[in-house]
Design a protein around this motif. Structure first.
Motif, PDB file in Angstrom:
ATOM      1  N   ARG A 165       4.338  20.429   1.231  1.00 46.99           N
ATOM      2  CA  ARG A 165       5.573  19.890   0.908  1.00 46.99           C
ATOM      3  C   ARG A 165       6.579  20.800   1.827  1.00 46.99           C
ATOM      4  NH1 ARG A 165       5.599  19.793  -4.844  1.00 46.99           N
ATOM      5  NH2 ARG A 165       3.801  18.916  -4.560  1.00 46.99           N
ATOM      6  N   PHE A 168       3.999   6.392   7.840  1.00 47.45           N
ATOM      7  CA  PHE A 168       3.232   6.092   6.685  1.00 47.45           C
ATOM      8  C   PHE A 168       1.528   6.275   7.163  1.00 47.45           C
ATOM      9  CE2 PHE A 168       0.732   2.648   4.690  1.00 47.45           C
ATOM     10  CZ  PHE A 168       1.413   2.786   3.216  1.00 47.45           C
ATOM     11  N   PRO A 221       0.732  -1.072  -0.058  1.00 53.98           N
ATOM     12  CA  PRO A 221      -0.222  -0.180  -0.009  1.00 53.98           C
ATOM     13  C   PRO A 221       1.006   1.278   0.064  1.00 53.98           C
ATOM     14  CG  PRO A 221      -0.131  -1.110   2.034  1.00 53.98           C
ATOM     15  CD  PRO A 221       0.468  -2.008   1.127  1.00 53.98           C
ATOM     16  N   ARG A 222       0.319   2.328  -0.704  1.00 52.33           N
ATOM     17  CA  ARG A 222       1.046   3.652  -0.474  1.00 52.33           C
ATOM     18  C   ARG A 222       0.373   4.402   0.313  1.00 52.33           C
ATOM     19  NH1 ARG A 222       2.867   6.415  -5.844  1.00 52.33           N
ATOM     20  NH2 ARG A 222       1.597   5.661  -7.228  1.00 52.33           N
ATOM     21  N   HIS A 260       0.693  10.159   7.933  1.00 54.35           N
ATOM     22  CA  HIS A 260       0.938  11.401   6.908  1.00 54.35           C
ATOM     23  C   HIS A 260      -0.026  11.939   6.256  1.00 54.35           C
ATOM     24  CE1 HIS A 260       2.196  12.995   2.709  1.00 54.35           C
ATOM     25  NE2 HIS A 260       3.249  13.543   3.821  1.00 54.35           N
ATOM     26  N   SER A 293      -0.422  10.961  -0.746  1.00 55.24           N
ATOM     27  CA  SER A 293       1.118  11.215  -0.996  1.00 55.24           C
ATOM     28  C   SER A 293       1.212  12.026  -2.310  1.00 55.24           C
ATOM     29  CB  SER A 293       1.940  10.191  -0.742  1.00 55.24           C
ATOM     30  OG  SER A 293       1.645   9.232  -1.796  1.00 55.24           O
ATOM     31  N   VAL A 334       7.891   9.092   1.728  1.00 58.50           N
ATOM     32  CA  VAL A 334       6.250   9.334   1.355  1.00 58.50           C
ATOM     33  C   VAL A 334       6.089  10.479   0.269  1.00 58.50           C
ATOM     34  CG1 VAL A 334       4.298  10.452   2.457  1.00 58.50           C
ATOM     35  CG2 VAL A 334       5.626   8.585   3.591  1.00 58.50           C
ATOM     36  N   ARG A 335       7.162  11.599   0.673  1.00 57.81           N
ATOM     37  CA  ARG A 335       7.131  12.527  -0.457  1.00 57.81           C
ATOM     38  C   ARG A 335       7.639  12.207  -1.643  1.00 57.81           C
ATOM     39  NH1 ARG A 335      10.915  17.565   1.410  1.00 57.81           N
ATOM     40  NH2 ARG A 335      12.500  15.736   1.188  1.00 57.81           N
ATOM     41  N   ARG A 336       8.381  11.315  -1.738  1.00 58.49           N
ATOM     42  CA  ARG A 336       8.613  10.695  -3.068  1.00 58.49           C
ATOM     43  C   ARG A 336       7.578   9.594  -3.663  1.00 58.49           C
ATOM     44  NH1 ARG A 336      12.535  12.535  -5.840  1.00 58.49           N
ATOM     45  NH2 ARG A 336      14.609  12.855  -4.831  1.00 58.49           N
ATOM     46  N   GLY A 337       6.503   9.313  -2.734  1.00 56.00           N
ATOM     47  CA  GLY A 337       5.388   8.644  -3.643  1.00 56.00           C
ATOM     48  C   GLY A 337       5.831   6.973  -3.276  1.00 56.00           C
ATOM     49  N   LEU A 338       6.831   6.695  -2.453  1.00 52.74           N
ATOM     50  CA  LEU A 338       7.034   5.139  -2.312  1.00 52.74           C
ATOM     51  C   LEU A 338       6.159   4.514  -1.483  1.00 52.74           C
ATOM     52  CD1 LEU A 338      10.981   5.744  -1.323  1.00 52.74           C
ATOM     53  CD2 LEU A 338       9.960   5.165  -3.516  1.00 52.74           C
ATOM     54  N   ASP A 339       5.965   3.338  -1.725  1.00 51.76           N
ATOM     55  CA  ASP A 339       4.829   2.526  -0.870  1.00 51.76           C
ATOM     56  C   ASP A 339       5.622   2.080   0.415  1.00 51.76           C
ATOM     57  OD1 ASP A 339       6.926   0.214  -1.023  1.00 51.76           O
ATOM     58  OD2 ASP A 339       5.695  -0.770  -2.414  1.00 51.76           O
ATOM     59  N   PRO A 384       3.752  12.222  -4.952  1.00 51.83           N
ATOM     60  CA  PRO A 384       4.885  11.796  -5.617  1.00 51.83           C
ATOM     61  C   PRO A 384       5.783  12.787  -6.424  1.00 51.83           C
ATOM     62  CG  PRO A 384       2.934  10.523  -6.843  1.00 51.83           C
ATOM     63  CD  PRO A 384       2.508  11.456  -5.707  1.00 51.83           C
ATOM     64  N   THR A 385       6.822  13.424  -6.138  1.00 47.58           N
ATOM     65  CA  THR A 385       7.536  14.427  -6.791  1.00 47.58           C
ATOM     66  C   THR A 385       8.912  13.704  -7.249  1.00 47.58           C
ATOM     67  OG1 THR A 385       8.293  15.039  -4.607  1.00 47.58           O
ATOM     68  CG2 THR A 385       6.474  16.240  -5.623  1.00 47.58           C
TER      69      THR A 385
END
Lengths: 223, 223, 223
Positions: free
Chosen positions: C99, C82, B213-214, C85, B218, C29-34, B220-221
């Motif tokens: 951000r 996680f 799960p994400r 957030h 969020s 999280v900012r990078r959109g990772l799971d 993503p940048t």
């Protein structure tokens, strides 16, 4: 048999740290980093290879944090780049020329550091009873490590993955030291000749733009 | 109790180095690197995980520089990719198809290396009297390390941070080896079953695009 | 003389791992990772510095893989980021504000981790009979290491190379611990005062945007 390995070792290391430190400082200045960024990158470039070498050989703490002479060499190199960079840059009329200048200087310094650390790495490994294969590879990794860490931190493509011969001269120099040790011809003189050999091969490779072959029909994608 | 850990260990390691070496070579060729770049990336991908494992366990010098069989496996893998890549690419009509091909091949090889090194890493850690937690984590790190270093050097987002389950199968495989050791069922057969399990979980995860799960909302940048 | 180094050490480490783990989770999280990307980056940021410290001091396996309390602190930090957030982000009307929020939070957490690990790193080094120079540098590297590895994996410019004073407060804190040890004034109280000092210096540097000088006429190229 080498009579005075320890002092030869130290001279090679101090010189290697200094020239790699200069290269790290130049990369940092080119990136617009501040004084501490310059010193950090000089430290990483100058002492990274020796740190990996020491970790591989179980020498703790690594000389990178315990020998003040090496630390001083890195700090002086970083500080010198920081202070003299403005002056130097003034010699060039156009900024583009200056940047090409720096790239060339980084490459030359890199070649010198590569040569010094390849020999120093192999010498330390031999003095710790590493086998011939291990001593050769550790020499090569010592030579490549600092520049590699510098490039990863500065987010540029590592020199060692680029086109000109880079890893090969380092491995050849380390192998030569191992061979000299085997046939009992290892002395400060022959060690310095090995340093000179690696330096010349690398500089000639850069000058002639000698490339190793590339895979046929590969499609380079700079993603 | 495992009667012949050493030879099982070597077979797992040689296979793991070979498949990760192929993955490193393919990434290098896709990047348009020359022969030495291919060999360096094959070496890093193939031997990086085992090097971290050995440093974590105080095994110096690490087998990555002292065991010629592992070095040979990485060099053969890199050389094979270099030589055969042109031939293989010819099979595809469009370059885009070829690139997708390579991405899939890297993933499959990665899955095999992940499985082999998770088990091998846990085995070595147990043989060095690491506790259950340390053996599990070292198994996972051994499995992930090579691919991670490969991706950092090739400047692509590390596979382990990407979307599909990657670290989890490796940790599960290492934990299974620790458990088997605890209940005295660790044998070459059960070790290979653990390898197969990790491989299957990882391949299924890739095939089904199974994502963890994400975080909600969020943003993503990709900077 | 410090009577209860071990427990002070553990408290400093658990706190440091937790705050750096939060910073790693936020970057992920900012990078959109799971979920697993978040946990991996929390683990790397939280335990990277201590791992480098242990490798430098020959402590194998490093506490990062052998002490379940540290692992738990990293996992709890990553999991908390996680889960929470989404809730936190809701407070902000505009994503841009969110951000900026995160960037500030990462910096504050980073400052806390920097302070805790600088002191903890120097303490561990002293307890392993490292010299004053080595203990100071190892303290600095312990403090910087986790954030550095986090930034390299997340492919952002390492904080330590950025403009504000970062490495200096860490080195100053470690040097202070070494000095306190020399004059026999090292106690849990003075150790925590050193932590507070590093934190305050770093936070003030960020708040006032204190920069170290930059090389004159350098041409920053963000390539």
């Amino acid at each position: 048999m080498l009579t005075d390995t320890a002092s030869l070792q130290t001279v090679l290391d101090v010189c290697g740290v200094f020239v790699f430190g200069l290269s790290g400082g130049l990369v940092a200045v080119r990136r617009g980093l501040d004084l501490f960024g310059v010193l950090v990158l000089a430290w990483v470039a100058g002492l990274g290879g020796g740190t990996i070498r020491d970790l591989f050989l179980g020498i703790t703490p690594p000389v990178a944090v315990s020998d003040w002479r090496l630390l001083a060499a890195a700090v002086v190199a970083g500080g010198a780049v920081f202070l003299l960079h403005g002056v130097w840059e003034d010699d060039d009329a156009r900024p583009a020329g200056g940047r090409r200048h720096v790239t060339r200087a980084v490459r030359l310094l890199d070649a010198a550091g590569l040569a010094l650390f390849a020999v120093s790495g192999a010498l330390v490994a031999l003095s710790r009873d590493a086998g011939p294969l291990a001593a050769t590879l550790i020499g090569g990794i010592t030579a490549i490590g600092g520049g590699l860490l510098r490039d990863v931190l500065a987010r540029q493509v590592p020199e060692v993955l680029q086109r000109e011969l880079y890893a090969l001269p380092a491995l050849a120099g380390a192998a030569l030291v191992v061979l000299l040790d085997r046939v009992d011809l290892l002395s400060p003189l022959t060690a310095w000749l090995a340093v000179a050999l690696v330096f010349v091969i690398r500089v000639v490779a850069v000058a002639l733009d000698l490339n190793a072959p590339r895979a046929l029909r590969s499609t380079p994608t700079e993603r």
